[in-house]
Design an enzyme around this catalytic site. Structure first.
Site, short mmCIF file in Angstrom:
data_model
loop_
_atom_site.label_atom_id
_atom_site.label_comp_id
_atom_site.label_asym_id
_atom_site.label_seq_id
_atom_site.Cartn_x
_atom_site.Cartn_y
_atom_site.Cartn_z
N HIS A 131 0.87 -1.19 0.00
CA HIS A 131 0.00 0.00 0.00
C HIS A 131 0.91 1.24 0.00
O HIS A 131 2.03 1.17 0.51
CB HIS A 131 -0.83 -0.07 1.29
CG HIS A 131 -1.93 0.92 1.42
ND1 HIS A 131 -1.71 2.24 1.74
CD2 HIS A 131 -3.27 0.79 1.30
CE1 HIS A 131 -2.87 2.87 1.82
NE2 HIS A 131 -3.83 2.01 1.55
N ASP A 208 2.71 -4.46 8.18
CA ASP A 208 1.48 -3.68 8.00
C ASP A 208 0.32 -4.67 8.08
O ASP A 208 0.08 -5.43 7.14
CB ASP A 208 1.56 -2.98 6.63
CG ASP A 208 0.20 -2.43 6.17
OD1 ASP A 208 -0.80 -2.58 6.90
OD2 ASP A 208 0.15 -1.87 5.06
N GLN A 211 -4.90 -5.14 6.85
CA GLN A 211 -5.90 -6.01 6.21
C GLN A 211 -5.91 -7.40 6.83
O GLN A 211 -6.55 -8.30 6.29
CB GLN A 211 -5.61 -6.12 4.70
CG GLN A 211 -5.64 -4.80 3.96
CD GLN A 211 -7.03 -4.20 3.84
OE1 GLN A 211 -8.04 -4.90 3.98
NE2 GLN A 211 -7.11 -2.91 3.58
N LYS A 234 -10.72 -0.83 10.29
CA LYS A 234 -10.78 -2.01 9.42
C LYS A 234 -11.05 -3.27 10.23
O LYS A 234 -11.04 -4.37 9.71
CB LYS A 234 -9.49 -2.14 8.62
CG LYS A 234 -9.30 -1.03 7.58
CD LYS A 234 -8.17 -1.37 6.65
CE LYS A 234 -7.52 -0.17 6.01
NZ LYS A 234 -8.28 0.45 4.94
N CYS A 372 -4.84 2.64 -3.54
CA CYS A 372 -3.61 3.13 -2.90
C CYS A 372 -2.47 2.14 -3.10
O CYS A 372 -1.65 1.92 -2.20
CB CYS A 372 -3.81 3.42 -1.41
SG CYS A 372 -5.13 4.55 -1.08
N1 ALA Z 1 -6.44 1.15 2.51
C1 ALA Z 1 -7.84 1.15 2.28
C2 ALA Z 1 -8.24 0.27 1.12
O1 ALA Z 1 -7.53 -0.61 0.76
C3 ALA Z 1 -8.42 2.50 2.20
O2 ALA Z 1 -9.30 0.48 0.57
#
Ligand code: ALA
Length: 414
Positions: A131, A208, A211, A234, A372
């Site tokens: 990202h 990171d 997710q 998230k 992103c």
């Molecule tokens: N990082 C977030 C996405 O993947 C905003 O949508």
């Protein structure tokens, strides 16, 4: 870990999970909402929403400063949230949890603070599926301190090439910064092995986890990562709050990166001295309500249990992949070995933004764009993708609504 979904009636369990999220029952553009934009942000359960209302309605005060009852209670609730987050990711102490605005700020904190300990010629290693939040802070560090930024390529499938990763590491590697799960492709990286390899070369490792944390159990001590960054919003918590986990031994050595209230021990005009971690890294009034809400979100996830969450999300991802692959006008972008959370794809001859707009009119919320992760788009030579991303409350009906709506897109565009 709890056992998985109840075998006799998994549908009822998922229905019960859905009930906790009031927004799922509000129509969007007059249609049933199929919310498949969880990679961008998840919806919030009532317990999280109520915790914010209760905090502002009954407890609101500043933390670590007041001598009055409300301030003591706010401080206790904020610190309890910190302890809860330490527990959630298996940190060895609450002091290893720094509250930030989110994953982006957590990574910037490491780049600006730990980055001060790096020297020209030191290498920072990232991958091609990161990202922007895990690219740009290191470019800024490169330009500021003369470090070298190295990028490990990915395969056509969207996995970090293991041989390229191993050969990119050397005694010059000072820091490795990797996504646990790719937001654009859904790739789950084998981070335990990658962390061990990086450590064997003497590098510190930042993961990171934005997710990952809502989808799989994370045990930072077992992983042995040095830093782990993630966001509240998230993982069913509020926006504007996140966590940087850091090993105490590193946090002690790192300089503060922002100055202000709460991060000091003493201030004179000639010099100031600083509070110990985590406070050294939390200048100014923190997002107290956010931290409390994030703590509630972690409690919520633990109460549902990762075993049923993972079982359900795996079944749903497999179903969505199978349905998408049955449409001849869909091209999947990335077919990683292990996937979590997200599926990126292209509708032949239709721009992802047009797809997104039409899906929206059918009540289907997805993300269309570069996510992103522009270098990922460049790698696949596409301007953007459509991304469907999942959470524990999604069900087969959501996937069916997505597939039906994609068929409408195809019909509209001929
Ligand atoms: N990082 C977030 C996405 O993947 C905003 O949508």
């Amino acid at each position: 870990m709890k056992s998985g979904l109840p075998q006799n009636d998994p549908e009822s369990a998922i229905k019960a999970w859905r009930k906790a999220f009031p927004i799922l029952f509000l129509p969007v553009r007059g249609k049933r909402l199929a919310y498949l934009d969880n990679g961008a942000t998840t919806q919030k359960p009532s317990t999280v929403i109520e915790s914010l209302e209760r905090y502002y309605g009954e407890t609101n005060a500043n933390v670590h400063r007041g001598v009055h009852d409300l301030s003591e209670r706010a401080t206790a609730a904020y610190e309890q949230a910190r302890a809860g987050m330490a527990d959630f990711i298996g940190a060895s102490a609450p002091e290893e949890i720094i509250f930030t605005r989110g994953t982006t700020e957590a990574i910037n904190l490491v780049a600006w603070s730990y980055g001060e300990l790096l020297n020209p010629g030191d290498e920072v290693l990232i991958s091609a599926l990161e990202h922007h939040s895990n690219i740009v802070p290191w470019q800024m560090l490169r330009d500021r301190r003369g470090i070298t930024l190295k990028v490990v390529p990915i395969t056509r499938e969207g996995d970090i090439n293991p041989d390229d990763f191993s050969s990119a590491l050397s005694e010059k590697t000072a820091l490795v910064a990797l996504a646990h799960v790719s937001n654009a492709l859904g790739t789950v990286n084998p981070i335990a092995d990658m962390i061990a390899q990086a450590h064997a070369q003497g590098a510190v490792v930042l993961i990171d986890g934005a997710q990952a944390v809502a989808h799989m159990p994370v045990e930072v001590q077992k992983l042995d990562c040095d830093f782990y960054a993630f966001s509240g919003h998230k993982m069913y918590g509020p926006t504007g709050i996140g966590v940087l986990y850091g090993k105490s031994s590193l946090l002690e050595r790192m300089p503060p990166w922002q100055g202000g209230g709460d991060m000091i021990r003493t201030v004179e005009f000639e010099r100031s001295t600083y509070a110990p971690p985590p406070y050294k890294f939390e200048a100014g009034t923190p997002h107290i309500a956010g931290a409390i809400g994030m703590g509630k979100a972690a409690e919520y996830i633990r109460q549902v249990g990762f075993a049923p969450i993972m079982e359900h999300e795996t079944i749903l991802l497999d179903y969505a992949l199978q349905q998408l692959q049955s449409l001849e006008f869909i091209r999947l972008i990335g077919t990683p070995q292990v996937r979590s959370g997200a599926i990126s794809f292209i509708v032949t001859d239709v721009h992802p933004h047009d797809v997104g707009t039409i899906l929206d009119h059918h009540g289907v919320a997805i993300r269309a764009g570069h996510h992103c992760a522009m270098p990922v788009m460049q790698f696949y030579q596409v301007p953007a993708t459509v991304r469907a991303s999942f959470a524990l409350y999604n069900n087969h009906e959501d996937v069916d609504q997505l597939i039906d709506s994609l068929q409408q897109v195809r019909e509209m565009f001929g």
